[in-house]
Design an enzyme around this catalytic site. Structure first.
Site, PDB file in Angstrom:
ATOM      1  N   GLN A 111      -7.368  -3.130  -0.109  1.00  0.00           N
ATOM      2  CA  GLN A 111      -8.389  -3.559   0.853  1.00  0.00           C
ATOM      3  C   GLN A 111      -8.930  -4.928   0.456  1.00  0.00           C
ATOM      4  OE1 GLN A 111      -9.765  -1.104   3.321  1.00  0.00           O
ATOM      5  NE2 GLN A 111     -10.462  -3.000   4.220  1.00  0.00           N
ATOM      6  N   PHE A 112      -8.195  -5.988   0.781  1.00  0.00           N
ATOM      7  CA  PHE A 112      -8.633  -7.328   0.393  1.00  0.00           C
ATOM      8  C   PHE A 112      -9.955  -7.710   1.038  1.00  0.00           C
ATOM      9  CE2 PHE A 112      -6.562  -8.362   4.350  1.00  0.00           C
ATOM     10  CZ  PHE A 112      -7.246  -9.472   4.836  1.00  0.00           C
ATOM     11  N   THR A 113     -10.318  -7.056   2.137  1.00  0.00           N
ATOM     12  CA  THR A 113     -11.559  -7.409   2.833  1.00  0.00           C
ATOM     13  C   THR A 113     -12.814  -7.017   2.055  1.00  0.00           C
ATOM     14  OG1 THR A 113     -11.539  -5.361   4.125  1.00  0.00           O
ATOM     15  CG2 THR A 113     -10.453  -7.285   5.100  1.00  0.00           C
TER      16      THR A 113
END
Length: 150
Positions: free
Chosen positions: A78-80
């Site tokens: 989950q890079f966000t």
């Protein structure tokens, strides 16, 4: 490294409409990495999660870890989690680690959890995923390695 931990009754990941991973109870981990993260960071966070007491005992106190209770882990990249919304209206993701580095750390993280004896299901790194989480509690905890090591 940031991990959004959710205690769950069930969780699953779909890619292109097909369920590719699912668990019937345990922890759902949304996992993100930043530029300064290292193998040491991953080791620290894996150990923290392994021992975290987020399940209730008979007195209804969070006093039991996943290792003691049993259950599986669904780990989703989950890079966000490193979105910066301090300026403007569109999130910036410049604080997120580059894909190649993040993927290596993500795989290492999942291996550490698996090596500790957990069933670890995963999403597909870099894919657009539909994640279904039936939260238990709800219990949702943000773990940030930089904040925890101050």
């Amino acid at each position: 490294m940031r991990v959004l931990l959710q205690r769950c009754y069930e969780a699953s990941v779909r890619v292109e409409g097909e369920i590719i991973s699912e668990i019937a109870g345990g922890l759902c981990l949304l996992v993100g990495f930043t530029h300064s993260d290292t193998e040491e960071t991953v080791e620290y966070m894996a150990k923290k999660i392994i021992g975290l007491r987020v399940f209730e005992d008979e007195s209804e106190k969070m006093n039991i870890s996943l290792a003691e209770r049993g259950g599986a882990i669904l780990s989703v990249s989950q890079f966000t989690l490193y979105a910066d919304v301090s300026r403007g209206k569109r999130p910036s993701f410049t604080k997120s680690a580059p894909g190649e580095k993040a993927e290596g750390l993500y795989n290492l993280f999942n291996n550490k959890l698996s090596d500790a004896g957990f069933i670890v299901e995963t999403g597909v790194f870099g894919a657009f995923m539909d994640v279904k989480i039936v939260n238990n509690g709800p219990v949702t905890i943000m773990l940030d390695s930089e904040e925890m090591r101050k």
